[in-house]
Design an enzyme around this catalytic site. Structure first.
Site, mmCIF file in Angstrom:
data_model
loop_
_atom_site.group_PDB
_atom_site.id
_atom_site.type_symbol
_atom_site.label_atom_id
_atom_site.label_comp_id
_atom_site.label_asym_id
_atom_site.label_seq_id
_atom_site.Cartn_x
_atom_site.Cartn_y
_atom_site.Cartn_z
ATOM 1 N N LYS A 33 36.158 43.002 33.660
ATOM 2 C CA LYS A 33 35.082 42.013 33.551
ATOM 3 C C LYS A 33 34.424 41.738 34.907
ATOM 4 O O LYS A 33 33.218 41.484 34.966
ATOM 5 C CB LYS A 33 35.600 40.721 32.933
ATOM 6 N N THR A 34 35.208 41.794 36.006
ATOM 7 C CA THR A 34 34.632 41.543 37.331
ATOM 8 C C THR A 34 33.596 42.608 37.661
ATOM 9 O O THR A 34 32.524 42.315 38.208
ATOM 10 C CB THR A 34 35.735 41.523 38.408
ATOM 11 N N ASP A 225 32.040 32.865 35.034
ATOM 12 C CA ASP A 225 33.293 33.619 34.843
ATOM 13 C C ASP A 225 34.365 32.670 34.298
ATOM 14 O O ASP A 225 34.311 31.464 34.523
ATOM 15 C CB ASP A 225 33.732 34.203 36.189
ATOM 16 N N GLU A 226 35.339 33.230 33.577
ATOM 17 C CA GLU A 226 36.469 32.444 33.043
ATOM 18 C C GLU A 226 35.965 31.221 32.262
ATOM 19 O O GLU A 226 36.449 30.098 32.430
ATOM 20 C CB GLU A 226 37.399 31.989 34.180
ATOM 21 N N GLN A 256 43.295 33.812 27.046
ATOM 22 C CA GLN A 256 43.798 33.414 28.367
ATOM 23 C C GLN A 256 43.387 31.986 28.718
ATOM 24 O O GLN A 256 43.323 31.625 29.897
ATOM 25 C CB GLN A 256 43.296 34.387 29.431
ATOM 26 N N ARG A 614 49.933 40.555 33.308
ATOM 27 C CA ARG A 614 49.833 40.736 34.763
ATOM 28 C C ARG A 614 50.490 42.053 35.180
ATOM 29 O O ARG A 614 50.241 42.545 36.273
ATOM 30 C CB ARG A 614 50.546 39.610 35.530
#
Length: 777
Positions: A33-34, A225-226, A256, A614
């Protein structure tokens, strides 16, 4: 530009190419996504959108820096400088400084951290003569934070009888008065806390339509973002700013969303399509980070949640090793297992310490892990512990610097007015505080006019107060012409801070001086870095804002080769080849405090999903059969989240005695004869969870879980037998005591003993036929 777009997969390319309109990108863990955000911003600029008209909001400064660097690589550094990109708090702090006069604040307002706020609330509670055991400052601060993030101002609070009644029922009927005093004191001190940066931005945009129109026109393209982690206050700001052009792109993953405890509202992302017209939805479902076993196991778990957006995360990566599940008798043994596994894996595969992370649900769990890592000489770093900027000596220096920028900052003034000691006692400070409250002025202003106010102070005390005022004003003169480094260097010397610490010749005192030296190094690095930022000059005000908005994860350390220890909440957005998720026990993970409702349990499950994703290559799930809680050893049972993973993705590392044993809740003899043989557990095979079976043979009343299986090939205990070649001088590793050197040998055969000097624990004499030793040198 096209070459960067061509590097994206088809799903990533679609949201990058779309220029206008509202869109939501549902991005699974590790789906890139980044990269999508950075290439989208670069593509907007390539298509003619002015960088000044783009606003990108992230949740950490580190993420903002990384994105800006990537964009600079594509479009050039000069253009990237013009982007408004940063965390919600840093961007809105910038806006508030520009528009501060409209709200009655100085442009150089101080930003209080949680320690400053808690200290001020503690002072208010003391002045109001309330019971500090009932009105605990941190609890009161948490309650006030909830109010602010829900846009419940002091006025709204006193207009809401239900809130007042709820506080009265919790035996805190004066909470509203504390809230009111806290807000007034912050305003008088020219200070905002973290929550004010959002609350005051909402106030600014709603009370002043011309200001809203100005920033709506400025920010024609907004990216967030997020988005699943936004709270109600952040949601309203983004909604207001994007309302005119509706060119908004939000990226996030409902799976998340793990910050409900600090106000995050998962409904913001679930209901995004209802807030804007013609919303386009894109899904990033290919995971580039983790092995197939990890991705599928994570899918198993998150599928149990009912509140979610539909997506199927997949990967073309290799299967990778199965997720390893390990049971320990105690949390201490759990720590030793983790440390030993890291040590052995590192040696076998020539890995770095930074390839490993240990994640836990609560900070308290770090102790057992730290003890075990120290004994293995494995360097580690705890994230989320005491921040560098929260250490006393650093807070003292920063307090002086804050006074230079904003003399009204009472928290800073009270902290250092008599440190180093200059004969201004608590009684004098109390008189100054009372006078300041009476005249509705700051303490510094009272000190400036000390000759005109009758506080019944002797001439010597008045002189000392005037000297302090003169010193701060001299710092302000230097600040007008010099950068932050030159000023701070002068402040540390002129105030006598360093000289005071030099009086303490202990290692702790020396460490404090080194910390101040490190602060100066950091300021020098900051001022040099600011030369690259458009419009920045490395001033003290810029540095203090950077510090106030910094988080533990934003800092870079000189030595990065350390095992990372952190709570799962802090791990979000990070990735490691090997991840240990420890404390996988009921009432710990999921937390006993998060199982009252389905929504709370689902958030815990999302938290486990974050932890598991992670891991890139290998994940470990560890739990203990018993654990100390509040000084008592309590029995534990494995977390339900382990059972929610299909057996094909798991490998039980100690299957012979894994699992539960049926424990009756009362004495079964009251019901007559009981066939206890039916309570025995099956012996599970590797890779499968244990199952209950019935057996006809008798069974001992001793708890099966504490028995270890008998090795069929030997009648003696399973130990590391040392051969006769062992000599004095050998370096050995012991599972419990860590590394040591053999300094003596005595006895023969089964009675042979070694005297070992361990790095931690000193000299010990061990019987070799029982000692679990490995020779490492």
């Amino acid at each position: 530009m096209q070459q960067y777009i061509d590097q994206l997969n088809e799903a990533q390319r679609a949201p990058v190419i779309q220029k206008d309109g509202a869109m939501i990108v549902i991005a699974g863990a590790g789906s890139g996504k980044t990269r999508v955000l950075t290439v989208r911003i670069a593509n907007l600029m390539y298509q003619g959108v002015d960088a000044f008209n783009i606003l990108a909001l992230t949740f950490t400064n580190k993420a903002a820096r990384e994105m800006k660097k990537r964009i600079a690589d594509i479009v050039g550094n000069n253009e990237a400088k013009n982007l408004w990109m940063g965390t919600f708090h840093s961007v809105f702090a910038k806006i508030l400084r520009i528009e501060s006069e409209k709200l009655g604040y100085p442009s150089n307002f101080t930003i209080y951290d949680s320690q400053d706020s808690a200290r001020l609330i503690g002072q208010i509670i003391k002045e109001m003569q309330l019971d500090k055991d009932v009105y605990k400052p941190k609890q009161i601060l948490g309650r006030i934070s909830q109010y602010k993030n829900s846009l419940i101002t002091v006025r709204a609070y006193f207009n809401n009888p239900e809130l007042q009644e709820a506080d009265a029922m919790s035996k805190k009927p004066r909470l509203g008065d504390i809230y009111n005093n806290y807000v007034e004191r912050c305003f008088k001190a020219g200070a905002m806390d973290f929550d004010d940066l959002l609350l005051k931005t909402n106030e600014l945009l709603n009370r002043f339509p011309d200001v809203l129109a100005k920033y709506q026109d400025r920010f024609r393209y907004i990216l967030v973002d997020e988005y699943q982690d936004t709270n109600h206050s952040q949601y309203l700001i983004v909604k207001a700013l994007s309302d005119r052009f509706q060119n908004i792109c939000v990226v996030g993953d409902d799976a998340q969303s793990i910050y409900a405890f600090r106000g995050a509202n998962i409904n913001n992302i679930l209901n995004f399509q209802k807030d804007y017209e013609g919303v386009k939805m894109y899904r990033l479902e290919q995971n580039y980070r983790s092995s197939k076993n990890i991705v599928e196991a994570a899918n198993n778990v998150i599928d149990k949640n009912k509140t979610k957006l539909d997506k199927i995360v997949w990967t073309s990566n290799d299967d990778g090793p199965k997720i390893k599940v390990h049971r320990s008798i105690t949390d201490g043994e759990e720590g030793r297992f983790v440390a030993s596994t890291i040590f052995e894996t590192k040696m076998q595969h020539q890995l770095m310490n930074s390839h490993f992370a240990i994640l836990y649900r609560t900070n308290a769990q770090s102790r057992a892990m730290e003890d075990a890592l120290r004994k293995r000489d494995i360097p580690y770093r705890i994230y989320g512990g005491l921040s560098f900027y929260q250490r006393k000596e650093i807070k003292d220096v920063l307090a002086y610097l804050r006074l230079v920028i904003n003399p009204k900052d009472e928290e800073a003034l009270v902290r250092v007015i008599n440190y180093p000691a200059r004969g201004i006692g608590d009684t004098t400070v109390e008189k100054l505080t009372v006078a300041a409250n009476h005249y509705k002025r700051s303490i510094f202003e009272v000190m400036e006019h000390i000759d005109k106010i009758d506080l019944k102070l002797n001439s010597g005390t008045k002189t000392k107060l005037q000297d302090f005022v003169t010193m701060i004003k001299s710092f302000q003169v230097i600040n007008e012409n010099q950068d932050a480094f030159v000023l701070t260097d002068h402040v540390t010397k002129k105030t006598g801070l360093v000289q005071e610490l030099k009086k303490d010749g202990t290692p702790e005192g020396i460490a404090r001086i080194e910390n101040i030296e490190e602060l100066l190094n950091g300021i020098k690095d900051f001022t040099e870095g600011q030369k690259e930022v458009d419009g920045a000059r490395g001033s003290l005000a810029e540095f203090l804002e950077d510090v106030a908005l910094a988080t533990d994860l934003d800092k870079d350390t000189g030595d990065d080769d350390r095992v990372a220890l952190m709570t799962i909440h802090l791990a979000k957005g990070l990735e490691f080849p090997h991840v240990f998720i420890v404390g996988m026990e009921e009432d710990l993970f999921p937390s006993a405090m998060s199982m009252n409702t389905r929504s709370e349990l689902e958030e815990e499950r999302r938290l486990f999903y974050v932890a598991l994703t992670r891991a890139e290559h290998q994940a470990y799930l560890t739990y203990a059969q018993s654990r100390y809680r509040w000084g008592k050893l309590v029995d534990s049972e494995p977390s339900r989240f382990i059972e929610e993973i299909n057996a094909e993705y798991l490998e039980y590392m100690n299957p012979m005695d894994t699992g539960y044993r049926y424990k009756p809740t009362m004495d079964l003899d009251i019901f007559g004869d009981v066939d206890k043989s039916k309570l025995r557990l099956a012996k599970p095979t590797a890779g499968t969870p244990p199952e209950y079976i019935t057996k006809n043979e008798p069974i001992s009343s001793v708890n099966i879980r504490r028995l270890k299986p008998v090795n069929s090939t030997a009648s003696s205990p399973k130990v590391n037998l040392i051969d006769n070649n062992l000599t004095v001088g050998n370096i050995v590793m012991h599972e419990r005591f860590g590394k040591g050197e053999i300094v003596g040998l005595e006895g023969v055969g089964a009675d042979k003993k070694a005297e070992i000097r361990f790095d931690v624990g000193g000299l010990k004499k061990l019987l070799l036929r029982f000692a679990k030793l490995n020779v490492i040198g």
